[in-house]
Design a protein around this motif. Structure first.
Motif, mmCIF file in Angstrom:
data_model
loop_
_atom_site.group_PDB
_atom_site.id
_atom_site.type_symbol
_atom_site.label_atom_id
_atom_site.label_comp_id
_atom_site.label_asym_id
_atom_site.label_seq_id
_atom_site.Cartn_x
_atom_site.Cartn_y
_atom_site.Cartn_z
ATOM 1 N N GLY A 234 -31.893 12.584 9.156
ATOM 2 C CA GLY A 234 -30.993 11.998 8.181
ATOM 3 C C GLY A 234 -29.857 11.185 8.775
ATOM 4 N N TYR A 235 -29.716 11.206 10.082
ATOM 5 C CA TYR A 235 -28.683 10.421 10.755
ATOM 6 C C TYR A 235 -29.129 8.967 10.894
ATOM 7 N N THR A 236 -28.172 8.091 11.148
ATOM 8 C CA THR A 236 -28.462 6.715 11.540
ATOM 9 C C THR A 236 -27.834 6.500 12.910
ATOM 10 N N ALA A 237 -28.247 5.430 13.566
ATOM 11 C CA ALA A 237 -27.708 5.108 14.891
ATOM 12 C C ALA A 237 -27.396 3.618 14.945
ATOM 13 N N ARG A 238 -26.457 3.273 15.820
ATOM 14 C CA ARG A 238 -26.086 1.865 16.008
ATOM 15 C C ARG A 238 -25.623 1.659 17.444
ATOM 16 N N MET A 239 -25.828 0.446 17.910
ATOM 17 C CA MET A 239 -25.469 0.098 19.279
ATOM 18 C C MET A 239 -25.080 -1.368 19.325
ATOM 19 N N THR B 101 -34.741 4.159 16.907
ATOM 20 C CA THR B 101 -35.539 5.084 16.104
ATOM 21 C C THR B 101 -34.972 6.489 16.260
ATOM 22 N N ILE B 102 -34.773 7.165 15.145
ATOM 23 C CA ILE B 102 -34.233 8.530 15.130
ATOM 24 C C ILE B 102 -35.374 9.527 15.237
ATOM 25 N N GLY B 103 -35.240 10.516 16.137
ATOM 26 C CA GLY B 103 -36.300 11.485 16.390
ATOM 27 C C GLY B 103 -36.175 12.807 15.664
ATOM 28 N N VAL C 217 -24.415 8.384 13.189
ATOM 29 C CA VAL C 217 -23.648 8.603 11.966
ATOM 30 C C VAL C 217 -24.394 9.662 11.158
ATOM 31 N N SER C 218 -23.719 10.782 10.913
ATOM 32 C CA SER C 218 -24.343 11.889 10.178
ATOM 33 C C SER C 218 -24.460 11.526 8.698
ATOM 34 N N PRO C 219 -25.277 12.262 7.957
ATOM 35 C CA PRO C 219 -25.401 12.001 6.525
ATOM 36 C C PRO C 219 -24.051 12.085 5.780
ATOM 37 N N SER C 220 -23.098 12.859 6.307
ATOM 38 C CA SER C 220 -21.786 12.982 5.664
ATOM 39 C C SER C 220 -20.819 11.874 6.091
ATOM 40 N N GLY C 221 -21.262 11.016 7.045
ATOM 41 C CA GLY C 221 -20.424 9.908 7.492
ATOM 42 C C GLY C 221 -19.681 10.151 8.792
#
Length: 106
Positions: A24-29, A51-53, A83-87
């Protein structure tokens, strides 16, 4: 290496080295010339180059060869955030250096 596919796996772990579930997390770089530069040289996001594992805690970065071949910069800095689902924003990789080696074989 410019003109090559770049693959790297980062893992979100606790202090004991156990993977943390990032379902449920997202990632950015971002890659920038310097940490305070306004211009982004390269951006990677979840669903694209990142890609989130999930339960493995893995964040896989895969930059296609065509993208690295088009890069005109030779050095820069980057970091990776989750970034967690809660932000909640989590720094997965602190500011690190990028060096792009020229391509000879094309």
């Amino acid at each position: 290496k410019k003109g090559s596919t770049y693959d790297h796996i980062f893992t979100y772990q606790d202090a004991a080295g156990v993977a943390i579930d990032i379902t449920g997390y997202t990632a950015r770089m971002h890659i920038r010339a310097t940490y305070d530069a306004a211009t982004t040289l390269y951006e990677a996001l979840s669903g694209g180059a990142l890609t989130i594992g999930g339960v493995t805690g893995a964040v896989t970065l895969s930059i296609p060869a065509a993208t690295t071949a088009a890069w005109t910069f030779l050095t820069g800095v980057y970091d990776v955030e989750l970034v967690s689902p809660s932000g909640k924003v989590i720094n997965l990789v602190g500011v690190s250096r990028v060096t792009v080696s020229p391509e000879v074989t094309r």
